[in-house]
Design a protein around this motif. Structure first.
Motif, PDB file in Angstrom:
ATOM      1  N   GLY A  21       0.838  -1.186   0.000  1.00  0.00           N
ATOM      2  CA  GLY A  21       0.000   0.000   0.000  1.00  0.00           C
ATOM      3  C   GLY A  21       0.872   1.234   0.000  1.00  0.00           C
ATOM      4  N   VAL A  22       0.730   2.087  -1.033  1.00  0.00           N
ATOM      5  CA  VAL A  22       1.547   3.304  -1.131  1.00  0.00           C
ATOM      6  C   VAL A  22       0.656   4.533  -1.050  1.00  0.00           C
ATOM      7  CG1 VAL A  22       3.348   2.169  -2.479  1.00  0.00           C
ATOM      8  CG2 VAL A  22       1.479   3.319  -3.658  1.00  0.00           C
ATOM      9  N   ASP A  23       1.198   5.599  -0.448  1.00  0.00           N
ATOM     10  CA  ASP A  23       0.453   6.857  -0.377  1.00  0.00           C
ATOM     11  C   ASP A  23       1.381   8.070  -0.452  1.00  0.00           C
ATOM     12  OD1 ASP A  23       1.680   6.904   2.079  1.00  0.00           O
ATOM     13  OD2 ASP A  23      -0.166   6.858   3.266  1.00  0.00           O
ATOM     14  N   GLY A  24       2.640   7.831  -0.767  1.00  0.00           N
ATOM     15  CA  GLY A  24       3.587   8.928  -0.875  1.00  0.00           C
ATOM     16  C   GLY A  24       4.327   9.253   0.407  1.00  0.00           C
ATOM     17  N   SER A  25       3.914   8.685   1.533  1.00  0.00           N
ATOM     18  CA  SER A  25       4.599   8.949   2.795  1.00  0.00           C
ATOM     19  C   SER A  25       5.927   8.204   2.837  1.00  0.00           C
ATOM     20  CB  SER A  25       3.727   8.503   3.974  1.00  0.00           C
ATOM     21  OG  SER A  25       3.564   7.093   3.965  1.00  0.00           O
ATOM     22  N   GLU A  26       6.840   8.695   3.674  1.00  0.00           N
ATOM     23  CA  GLU A  26       8.123   8.014   3.805  1.00  0.00           C
ATOM     24  C   GLU A  26       7.970   6.596   4.349  1.00  0.00           C
ATOM     25  OE1 GLU A  26      11.971   6.982   3.463  1.00  0.00           O
ATOM     26  OE2 GLU A  26      10.878   8.637   2.523  1.00  0.00           O
ATOM     27  N   PRO A  27       7.094   6.337   5.354  1.00  0.00           N
ATOM     28  CA  PRO A  27       6.904   4.937   5.774  1.00  0.00           C
ATOM     29  C   PRO A  27       6.439   4.022   4.644  1.00  0.00           C
ATOM     30  CG  PRO A  27       6.056   6.402   7.463  1.00  0.00           C
ATOM     31  CD  PRO A  27       6.405   7.265   6.285  1.00  0.00           C
ATOM     32  N   GLY A  86       3.580   0.437   5.542  1.00  0.00           N
ATOM     33  CA  GLY A  86       4.330   1.278   6.452  1.00  0.00           C
ATOM     34  C   GLY A  86       3.625   1.359   7.791  1.00  0.00           C
ATOM     35  N   SER A  87       4.340   1.783   8.814  1.00  0.00           N
ATOM     36  CA  SER A  87       3.735   1.842  10.141  1.00  0.00           C
ATOM     37  C   SER A  87       2.699   2.949  10.238  1.00  0.00           C
ATOM     38  CB  SER A  87       4.811   2.054  11.215  1.00  0.00           C
ATOM     39  OG  SER A  87       5.556   3.229  10.938  1.00  0.00           O
ATOM     40  N   ARG A  88       2.858   4.020   9.447  1.00  0.00           N
ATOM     41  CA  ARG A  88       1.886   5.110   9.417  1.00  0.00           C
ATOM     42  C   ARG A  88       1.771   5.611   7.991  1.00  0.00           C
ATOM     43  NH1 ARG A  88       4.957   6.797  13.648  1.00  0.00           N
ATOM     44  NH2 ARG A  88       5.978   8.343  12.334  1.00  0.00           N
ATOM     45  N   GLY A  89       0.612   6.140   7.683  1.00  0.00           N
ATOM     46  CA  GLY A  89       0.400   6.693   6.358  1.00  0.00           C
ATOM     47  C   GLY A  89       0.646   8.185   6.311  1.00  0.00           C
ATOM     48  N   VAL A 133       4.202  -5.215   8.681  1.00  0.00           N
ATOM     49  CA  VAL A 133       4.209  -3.787   8.995  1.00  0.00           C
ATOM     50  C   VAL A 133       5.635  -3.378   9.320  1.00  0.00           C
ATOM     51  CG1 VAL A 133       3.324  -1.974  10.504  1.00  0.00           C
ATOM     52  CG2 VAL A 133       1.835  -3.865   9.822  1.00  0.00           C
ATOM     53  N   LEU A 134       6.110  -2.337   8.623  1.00  0.00           N
ATOM     54  CA  LEU A 134       7.496  -1.906   8.783  1.00  0.00           C
ATOM     55  C   LEU A 134       7.658  -1.081  10.061  1.00  0.00           C
ATOM     56  CD1 LEU A 134       9.996  -2.365   6.852  1.00  0.00           C
ATOM     57  CD2 LEU A 134       7.760  -3.055   6.001  1.00  0.00           C
TER      58      LEU A 134
END
Length: 313
Positions: free
Chosen positions: A18-24, A118-121, A147-148
């Protein structure tokens, strides 16, 4: 040697990120790309967009591509380029799907080898330990969810400890997690540290010097038996894995969190209730998702409602 993978219609199931552009989420892309290369899996990058669902079709008829759609496309393409630079041989696909993130990822889980998050979006606040999307998906997904977790150094460079950590729960509820952990250790050529926590209930303790040790020995022996029962079959199927078993006194949460500092991946089981609603993770899985020092793989094992909390915490 690559671990065997489940196949659908002759094709290996993909690792879905799952990608959303955040660093996580970009760190999750790095980790998943390495894993896909190790296992010989395709990589699928998905972006959930409610804008596409509610406004996209109508706006596209008259206005062409909007700034929102361009931004989403740029995020997905940047994630794909990042993955290609890391491992050019990995087959990569991308898709923007018209729904909320939890719904999209739960649907993807039915045709994925695993989900990597990622751990947070992008909307997560720094003080939150884990994002609501990652927690909700880990609680309900039909496939393993990774979950990273970890510090903000590059934990995506997996393998620095050459160690996979497995929290062994009650059988048969931990069987899927045990199998997954053996596969991960084998494909990484890492040691597998299988841990079962135990403790003597307070009402069994006594101040009498002749009785003080007996309850503890009984509980430790039971923990050793659980380890043997859970591990012997998979160990025979994966003879190349360096298996290290440990029964340790303490709560499962404390024991696993302490050990996670020296692991590349922590594997725990998820105790999903049949037909249940809301958060369905066991207390231990919930805790390590919030506090682990390394990435966490939550592996689902369907259980009956009365069995959902049978984990030694």
């Amino acid at each position: 040697m690559k671990a065997p993978v489940v196949r659908a219609f002759g094709e290996p199931l993909p690792l879905v990120v799952g990608v959303d552009g955040s660093e996580p989420s970009m760190r999750a892309v790095d980790w998943a790309t390495d894993e896909a290369a190790l296992r010989g899996l395709p990589l699928r990058l998905v972006y959930a967009s409610l804008w596409e669902r509610y406004e996209g079709a109508a706006l596209m008829e008259g206005l062409g591509r909007t700034s929102e759609q361009i931004a989403v496309d740029n995020i997905v393409e940047a994630a794909a380029k990042r993955a290609r630079r890391r491992h050019a041989e990995v087959r990569i696909s991308t898709e923007v799907l018209p729904d909320d993130a939890v719904s999209v990822l739960l649907k993807e889980a039915h045709s994925a080898f695993a989900l990597v998050l990622g751990s947070r979006g992008r909307g997560g606040m720094a003080e939150l330990l884990i994002g609501s999307v990652s927690l909700a998906v880990a609680a309900r997904a039909a496939c393993p969810v990774i979950v990273l977790r970890g510090n903000h150094d590059n934990q995506a460079d997996a393998g620095r400890h050459e160690s996979v950590l497995l929290g062994v729960g009650e059988e048969p509820h931990s069987a899927a997690a045990v199998r997954f952990a053996f596969q991960e250790a084998e494909v990484r050529k890492a040691a597998l540290h299988a841990v079962r926590a135990w403790r003597s209930p307070a009402h069994e303790s006594t101040d009498h010097p002749l009785m003080a040790g007996e309850p503890a020995r009984l509980h430790e022996r039971r923990a050793v038996e659980i380890l043997e029962s859970a591990l012997n079959g998979p160990a025979a199927e994966h003879p190349s894995v360096d298996l290290r078993r440990r029964a340790e006194e303490g709560t499962a949460r404390r024991v696993l969190l302490d050990a996670s500092a020296d692991a590349d991946l922590l594997v725990v089981g998820a105790h999903h209730r049949d037909g249940g609603f809301g958060l369905q993770l066991g207390r231990v899985a919930h805790s390590v998702l919030h506090h682990s020092a390394c990435p966490v793989a939550v592996v689902p094992q369907q259980t009956h409602p009365q069995d959902a909390d049978r984990i030694h915490d």
